[in-house]
Design a protein around this motif. Structure first.
Motif, PDB file in Angstrom:
ATOM      1  N   LEU A  20       0.971  -3.635   1.697  1.00 42.52           N
ATOM      2  CA  LEU A  20      -0.412  -3.164   1.723  1.00 42.52           C
ATOM      3  C   LEU A  20      -0.802  -2.517   3.049  1.00 42.52           C
ATOM      4  O   LEU A  20      -1.600  -1.576   3.076  1.00 42.52           O
ATOM      5  CB  LEU A  20      -1.372  -4.326   1.434  1.00 42.52           C
ATOM      6  CG  LEU A  20      -1.389  -4.865   0.002  1.00 42.52           C
ATOM      7  CD1 LEU A  20      -2.382  -6.018  -0.104  1.00 42.52           C
ATOM      8  CD2 LEU A  20      -1.751  -3.767  -0.998  1.00 42.52           C
ATOM      9  N   LEU A  52      -3.190   1.368   4.506  1.00 37.88           N
ATOM     10  CA  LEU A  52      -3.030   1.278   3.057  1.00 37.88           C
ATOM     11  C   LEU A  52      -2.022   2.306   2.550  1.00 37.88           C
ATOM     12  O   LEU A  52      -1.828   3.359   3.176  1.00 37.88           O
ATOM     13  CB  LEU A  52      -4.383   1.499   2.374  1.00 37.88           C
ATOM     14  CG  LEU A  52      -5.492   0.485   2.717  1.00 37.88           C
ATOM     15  CD1 LEU A  52      -6.793   0.881   2.035  1.00 37.88           C
ATOM     16  CD2 LEU A  52      -5.071  -0.917   2.315  1.00 37.88           C
ATOM     17  N   SER A  60      -5.298   5.218   6.207  1.00 40.05           N
ATOM     18  CA  SER A  60      -3.929   5.471   5.756  1.00 40.05           C
ATOM     19  C   SER A  60      -3.351   6.650   6.532  1.00 40.05           C
ATOM     20  O   SER A  60      -3.780   7.797   6.335  1.00 40.05           O
ATOM     21  CB  SER A  60      -3.907   5.774   4.252  1.00 40.05           C
ATOM     22  OG  SER A  60      -2.594   6.005   3.807  1.00 40.05           O
TER      23      SER A  60
END
Length: 446
Positions: A20, A52, A60
């Motif tokens: 994750l 992420l 991310s």
């Protein structure tokens, strides 16, 4: 062109990390160890996903580390492909304005052309006497504690702050330097904390951290602005200090001078870059010399004959093993191939002296402290060693820093034998590389 690049280049290798969070936990826990392990496992180009698996850039991010000198040359010398549109510089800009370190484009070019003549080796040599006076102050102050354990980092911070303070402001620094010395570590801690925020809220939002940042920034601006205002009231009278030279400096192509805001921002850049990195580099080098008495005695023998070559080599080797600027960020503005690997546009690219300075292809037995590596002719690629960066954005203060360090080492080692009891030096990668705690040493009179 993008299709050709995609077909021609290998897939980016790298660790997967947490399902994750990607590599975020590892990099936060041990950044330097993680990127060095990544190099040993995956080679000269390593991709890390942080945050992420998918999502906006705030949560991310892909980061590619480039470690081979040829790839580093490409990253640092082609600013049209690898820009400084990276979060580290955006954060520094929030703290110290748009000086030479943080500005871009035409603004940076104007500043670089204007300031470059102030940092030639000939101009920098004029500060030798000032540095020698401050080094003598350190040596004489240490006489009180000779034989007891001292913190080399604390000593070096005082020395470098006084040197850069006098170089910038002249001799009237006794009130200014202690206040700035208190602010600089706070500034570094706040900048690092902001860099590690997954979501960076605007500083205009009244969070506790934003208020603290705003307060520290206002305080440091006030200190510098009052010094500039006082100098203006005296008519900007010509002195040998950097502030006077900044008042007089002109862009050689346009004749344009620096605005008062630009002068303030340059002063803050010089304070940050000229104090923090140099004090750490000195402390690291002294620690290594204290761990290797046989090398220390060779350096001292050279000092006794007036030969500064080995002192300088020791400083450079210290910065090889412990580069104060341990990594530099760029942003790929278009798809590009580096060392046989395609890097997509809008990817953060990192070059890390911490890793490349340990590349076994260019540094045999890389963890060994061996100043002889820097004596005589060196048959190494230009970017196997880059503690001061490179390309058009290389550090303008390189000559100043090296002179400042060799002057202090020569004075201190001529008077004292240094022994450092801690076998391993713990460091933390903050805005710059910093000792994790005291750099302990015992000094005995020779």
């Amino acid at each position: 062109m993008t299709t050709q690049l995609s077909k021609a280049a290998a897939v980016l290798p790298g660790p997967t990390g947490h399902p994750l969070l990607g590599m975020l936990p590892e990099l936060r826990h041990d950044l330097l160890g993680s990127i060095l392990d990544g190099f040993h496992t995956y080679g000269d180009v390593v991709a890390y996903h942080v945050g992420l698996p998918r999502g906006p850039r705030a949560v991310s991010v892909d980061v590619v580390n480039v470690h081979h000198p040829d790839g580093i040359h490409q990253v640092l010398t082609t600013p049209q492909v690898f820009s400084r549109r990276a979060s580290a510089y955006e954060i520094l800009r929030e703290f110290i304005g748009e000086g030479l370190l943080t500005s871009d484009g035409d603004r940076w070019l104007h500043q670089r052309r204007t300031l470059q003549p102030l940092f030639t080796p000939r101009r920098v040599a004029r500060y030798t006497e000032l540095m020698a006076e401050e080094a003598a102050r350190v040596v004489n102050d240490m006489a009180v504690t000779a034989g007891s354990v001292v913190d080399l980092y604390q000593v070096m911070q005082r020395y470098t702050m006084r040197v850069v303070g006098r170089a910038l402001f002249g001799d009237d620094i006794d009130e200014v330097v202690p206040r700035l010395q208190e602010l600089m570590p706070i500034l570094g801690d706040l900048a690092l904390a902001r860099a590690l925020q997954v979501v960076k809220l605007p500083l205009s939002w009244p969070t506790p951290r934003s208020r603290r940042i705003t307060q520290v920034r206002a305080t440091q601006y006030d200190i510098i602005d009052r010094i500039i205002a006082a100098r203006q009231r005296t008519g900007g009278e010509a002195n040998e200090d950097m502030l006077s030279r900044l008042f007089e400096a002109k862009d050689p192509e346009t004749g344009q001078t620096l605005s008062m805001e630009e002068i303030r921002d340059q002063m803050l850049v010089f304070l940050l870059a000229g104090h923090e990195t140099t004090s750490a580099g000195l402390a690291f080098t002294m620690h290594l010399l204290g761990r290797h008495p046989e090398v220390q005695e060779r350096v001292v023998a050279g000092i006794g004959t007036g030969d500064q070559e080995l002192v300088r080599a020791a400083v450079m080797e210290g910065m090889r093993l412990y580069p104060p600027v341990y990594s530099m960020e760029r942003m790929a503005e278009s798809d590009v191939v580096v060392s046989g690997h395609r890097i997509p546009a809008n990817t953060k690219v990192v070059v890390a002296p911490w890793v490349t300075h340990r590349h076994p292809e260019f540094w045999p037995d890389p963890e060994r402290f061996e100043p002889d590596r820097f004596l005589g002719q060196q048959d190494r690629p230009r970017y196997a060693y880059f503690p001061f960066g490179g390309g058009p954005r290389s550090c303008i203060g390189e000559h100043f820093a090296l002179l400042e360090m060799t002057v202090l080492l020569s004075a201190l080692l001529a008077r004292y034998r240094v022994a450092t009891p801690d076998e391993r030096l713990e460091v933390v990668p903050m805005v710059t590389l910093r000792p994790a705690g005291a750099v302990r040493a015992t000094l005995t009179v020779r």
